[in-house]
Design a protein around this motif. Structure first.
Motif, PDB file in Angstrom:
ATOM      1  N   THR A  44      -9.922  12.320   3.750  1.00 14.92           N
ATOM      2  CA  THR A  44     -10.466  11.599   4.895  1.00 14.92           C
ATOM      3  C   THR A  44      -9.947  10.168   4.874  1.00 14.92           C
ATOM      4  OG1 THR A  44     -12.415  10.793   3.713  1.00 14.92           O
ATOM      5  CG2 THR A  44     -12.606  12.956   4.806  1.00 14.92           C
ATOM      6  N   LEU A  45     -10.037   9.505   5.996  1.00 14.73           N
ATOM      7  CA  LEU A  45      -9.618   8.111   6.080  1.00 14.73           C
ATOM      8  C   LEU A  45     -10.376   7.268   5.069  1.00 14.73           C
ATOM      9  CD1 LEU A  45      -7.989   5.871   7.419  1.00 14.73           C
ATOM     10  CD2 LEU A  45      -9.788   5.704   9.147  1.00 14.73           C
ATOM     11  N   GLU A  46     -11.673   7.495   4.959  1.00 12.06           N
ATOM     12  CA  GLU A  46     -12.487   6.725   4.012  1.00 12.06           C
ATOM     13  C   GLU A  46     -12.021   6.949   2.573  1.00 12.06           C
ATOM     14  OE1 GLU A  46     -17.133   6.087   2.666  1.00 12.06           O
ATOM     15  OE2 GLU A  46     -16.697   7.193   4.491  1.00 12.06           O
ATOM     16  N   GLU A  47     -11.699   8.198   2.220  1.00 10.17           N
ATOM     17  CA  GLU A  47     -11.210   8.494   0.874  1.00 10.17           C
ATOM     18  C   GLU A  47      -9.880   7.787   0.610  1.00 10.17           C
ATOM     19  OE1 GLU A  47     -13.004  12.973   0.132  1.00 10.17           O
ATOM     20  OE2 GLU A  47     -11.182  12.734   1.333  1.00 10.17           O
ATOM     21  N   GLN A  48      -9.004   7.780   1.588  1.00 11.80           N
ATOM     22  CA  GLN A  48      -7.714   7.125   1.430  1.00 11.80           C
ATOM     23  C   GLN A  48      -7.884   5.611   1.289  1.00 11.80           C
ATOM     24  OE1 GLN A  48      -4.495   8.468   4.019  1.00 11.80           O
ATOM     25  NE2 GLN A  48      -5.760  10.238   4.544  1.00 11.80           N
ATOM     26  N   ILE A  49      -8.749   5.028   2.107  1.00 13.05           N
ATOM     27  CA  ILE A  49      -9.006   3.585   2.038  1.00 13.05           C
ATOM     28  C   ILE A  49      -9.594   3.223   0.681  1.00 13.05           C
ATOM     29  CG2 ILE A  49     -10.443   1.718   2.950  1.00 13.05           C
ATOM     30  CD1 ILE A  49     -10.010   3.030   5.747  1.00 13.05           C
ATOM     31  N   ASP A  50     -10.536   4.037   0.191  1.00 13.17           N
ATOM     32  CA  ASP A  50     -11.141   3.780  -1.115  1.00 13.17           C
ATOM     33  C   ASP A  50     -10.098   3.802  -2.227  1.00 13.17           C
ATOM     34  OD1 ASP A  50     -13.677   3.413  -0.103  1.00 13.17           O
ATOM     35  OD2 ASP A  50     -14.402   5.408  -0.651  1.00 13.17           O
ATOM     36  N   ARG A  51      -9.191   4.756  -2.178  1.00 14.99           N
ATOM     37  CA  ARG A  51      -8.146   4.842  -3.208  1.00 14.99           C
ATOM     38  C   ARG A  51      -7.239   3.623  -3.178  1.00 14.99           C
ATOM     39  NH1 ARG A  51      -5.889  10.874  -4.085  1.00 14.99           N
ATOM     40  NH2 ARG A  51      -7.880  11.820  -4.614  1.00 14.99           N
ATOM     41  N   VAL A  52      -6.852   3.216  -1.991  1.00  8.76           N
ATOM     42  CA  VAL A  52      -5.974   2.051  -1.865  1.00  8.76           C
ATOM     43  C   VAL A  52      -6.710   0.796  -2.332  1.00  8.76           C
ATOM     44  CG1 VAL A  52      -4.741   0.578  -0.233  1.00  8.76           C
ATOM     45  CG2 VAL A  52      -4.543   3.056  -0.061  1.00  8.76           C
ATOM     46  N   GLU A  53      -7.966   0.633  -1.909  1.00  8.07           N
ATOM     47  CA  GLU A  53      -8.746  -0.541  -2.297  1.00  8.07           C
ATOM     48  C   GLU A  53      -8.898  -0.604  -3.814  1.00  8.07           C
ATOM     49  OE1 GLU A  53     -12.435  -2.487  -0.238  1.00  8.07           O
ATOM     50  OE2 GLU A  53     -13.138  -0.821  -1.499  1.00  8.07           O
ATOM     51  N   ARG A  54      -9.221   0.523  -4.439  1.00  8.21           N
ATOM     52  CA  ARG A  54      -9.371   0.573  -5.901  1.00  8.21           C
ATOM     53  C   ARG A  54      -8.069   0.182  -6.584  1.00  8.21           C
ATOM     54  NH1 ARG A  54      -9.372   3.469 -10.694  1.00  8.21           N
ATOM     55  NH2 ARG A  54     -11.380   3.449 -11.775  1.00  8.21           N
ATOM     56  N   SER A  55      -6.973   0.698  -6.103  1.00  8.67           N
ATOM     57  CA  SER A  55      -5.665   0.396  -6.676  1.00  8.67           C
ATOM     58  C   SER A  55      -5.335  -1.094  -6.557  1.00  8.67           C
ATOM     59  CB  SER A  55      -4.589   1.232  -5.984  1.00  8.67           C
ATOM     60  OG  SER A  55      -3.321   0.929  -6.482  1.00  8.67           O
ATOM     61  N   ILE A  56      -5.623  -1.673  -5.412  1.00  6.22           N
ATOM     62  CA  ILE A  56      -5.365  -3.103  -5.205  1.00  6.22           C
ATOM     63  C   ILE A  56      -6.202  -3.945  -6.163  1.00  6.22           C
ATOM     64  CG2 ILE A  56      -5.695  -5.015  -3.576  1.00  6.22           C
ATOM     65  CD1 ILE A  56      -4.886  -2.982  -1.357  1.00  6.22           C
ATOM     66  N   ILE A  57      -7.451  -3.583  -6.332  1.00  3.12           N
ATOM     67  CA  ILE A  57      -8.325  -4.328  -7.242  1.00  3.12           C
ATOM     68  C   ILE A  57      -7.823  -4.217  -8.673  1.00  3.12           C
ATOM     69  CG2 ILE A  57     -10.646  -4.402  -8.259  1.00  3.12           C
ATOM     70  CD1 ILE A  57     -11.677  -3.590  -5.421  1.00  3.12           C
ATOM     71  N   LEU A  58      -7.468  -3.009  -9.108  1.00  4.10           N
ATOM     72  CA  LEU A  58      -6.961  -2.834 -10.467  1.00  4.10           C
ATOM     73  C   LEU A  58      -5.669  -3.605 -10.690  1.00  4.10           C
ATOM     74  CD1 LEU A  58      -7.698   0.955 -11.021  1.00  4.10           C
ATOM     75  CD2 LEU A  58      -8.812  -0.985 -12.163  1.00  4.10           C
ATOM     76  N   ASP A  59      -4.774  -3.576  -9.713  1.00  6.10           N
ATOM     77  CA  ASP A  59      -3.526  -4.337  -9.818  1.00  6.10           C
ATOM     78  C   ASP A  59      -3.813  -5.835  -9.890  1.00  6.10           C
ATOM     79  OD1 ASP A  59      -2.093  -1.989  -9.732  1.00  6.10           O
ATOM     80  OD2 ASP A  59      -1.431  -2.235  -7.647  1.00  6.10           O
ATOM     81  N   GLY A  60      -4.765  -6.287  -9.067  1.00  8.10           N
ATOM     82  CA  GLY A  60      -5.129  -7.706  -9.074  1.00  8.10           C
ATOM     83  C   GLY A  60      -5.722  -8.135 -10.406  1.00  8.10           C
ATOM     84  N   LEU A  61      -6.606  -7.323 -10.946  1.00  7.32           N
ATOM     85  CA  LEU A  61      -7.202  -7.647 -12.244  1.00  7.32           C
ATOM     86  C   LEU A  61      -6.144  -7.669 -13.341  1.00  7.32           C
ATOM     87  CD1 LEU A  61     -10.481  -5.544 -11.981  1.00  7.32           C
ATOM     88  CD2 LEU A  61     -10.340  -8.037 -12.229  1.00  7.32           C
ATOM     89  N   SER A  62      -5.224  -6.743 -13.273  1.00  5.81           N
ATOM     90  CA  SER A  62      -4.150  -6.704 -14.259  1.00  5.81           C
ATOM     91  C   SER A  62      -3.275  -7.959 -14.152  1.00  5.81           C
ATOM     92  CB  SER A  62      -3.300  -5.449 -14.060  1.00  5.81           C
ATOM     93  OG  SER A  62      -2.219  -5.430 -14.960  1.00  5.81           O
ATOM     94  N   ALA A  63      -2.921  -8.329 -12.944  1.00  5.85           N
ATOM     95  CA  ALA A  63      -2.077  -9.511 -12.730  1.00  5.85           C
ATOM     96  C   ALA A  63      -2.783 -10.789 -13.183  1.00  5.85           C
ATOM     97  CB  ALA A  63      -1.684  -9.617 -11.260  1.00  5.85           C
ATOM     98  N   GLN A  64      -4.105 -10.812 -13.069  1.00  7.00           N
ATOM     99  CA  GLN A  64      -4.875 -12.002 -13.441  1.00  7.00           C
ATOM    100  C   GLN A  64      -5.490 -11.869 -14.836  1.00  7.00           C
ATOM    101  OE1 GLN A  64      -4.769 -14.714 -11.632  1.00  7.00           O
ATOM    102  NE2 GLN A  64      -3.606 -13.681 -10.022  1.00  7.00           N
ATOM    103  N   GLU A  65      -4.990 -10.908 -15.603  1.00  7.60           N
ATOM    104  CA  GLU A  65      -5.436 -10.677 -16.985  1.00  7.60           C
ATOM    105  C   GLU A  65      -6.946 -10.484 -17.091  1.00  7.60           C
ATOM    106  OE1 GLU A  65      -3.724 -13.996 -19.045  1.00  7.60           O
ATOM    107  OE2 GLU A  65      -1.715 -13.105 -18.976  1.00  7.60           O
ATOM    108  N   GLY A  66      -7.507  -9.769 -16.109  1.00  8.04           N
ATOM    109  CA  GLY A  66      -8.919  -9.425 -16.146  1.00  8.04           C
ATOM    110  C   GLY A  66      -9.872 -10.505 -15.663  1.00  8.04           C
ATOM    111  N   ARG A  67      -9.352 -11.629 -15.247  1.00  5.10           N
ATOM    112  CA  ARG A  67     -10.220 -12.726 -14.797  1.00  5.10           C
ATOM    113  C   ARG A  67     -10.692 -12.451 -13.375  1.00  5.10           C
ATOM    114  NH1 ARG A  67      -5.961 -17.193 -16.132  1.00  5.10           N
ATOM    115  NH2 ARG A  67      -5.063 -15.807 -14.607  1.00  5.10           N
ATOM    116  N   VAL A  68     -11.975 -12.209 -13.241  1.00  6.70           N
ATOM    117  CA  VAL A  68     -12.548 -11.817 -11.958  1.00  6.70           C
ATOM    118  C   VAL A  68     -12.448 -12.939 -10.932  1.00  6.70           C
ATOM    119  CG1 VAL A  68     -14.650 -11.045 -10.785  1.00  6.70           C
ATOM    120  CG2 VAL A  68     -14.067 -10.116 -13.033  1.00  6.70           C
TER     121      VAL A  68
END
Length: 101
Positions: A44-68
């Motif tokens: 579903t669109l919602e499932e796809q959006i959730d996957r992309v959002e989760r991936s972006i957050i994980l990539d962001g946390l990784s790039a910022q060394e876990g600093r929220v």
């Protein structure tokens, strides 16, 4: 290689459009070929959006060394919003002692 194995295992009733959509979603990292959404094999669109959002957050946390705070700033959202989204997606945070919470 797993992509090709998944393609071979999945039934294809001659729908080239479906095959193209699956291939595009796999390349974008939105779908593992072995996964199925609804009866048509689509998420579903919602499932796809959730996957992309989760991936972006994980990539962001990784790039910022876990600093929220730094991650929230880089993503252009508040720290509170990031924490809420992390909770929604089951993303753990690190406490002051470095332990994952």
């Amino acid at each position: 290689m797993a992509f090709l194995t998944g393609l071979d295992r999945r039934p294809w009733p001659g729908n080239v459009r479906e095959l193209r959509n699956v291939a595009e979603r796999f390349v974008l990292g939105l779908e593992d070929v072995g996964e199925h959404g609804d009866a048509d094999g689509l998420l579903t669109l919602e499932e796809q959006i959730d996957r992309v959002e989760r991936s972006i957050i994980l990539d962001g946390l990784s790039a910022q060394e876990g600093r929220v705070g730094a991650t929230a700033d880089a993503l252009g959202i508040s720290r509170k919003t990031l924490y809420l989204k992390m909770r929604k997606h089951g993303i753990a945070t690190r406490g002051e002692d470095g332990d994952v919470t």
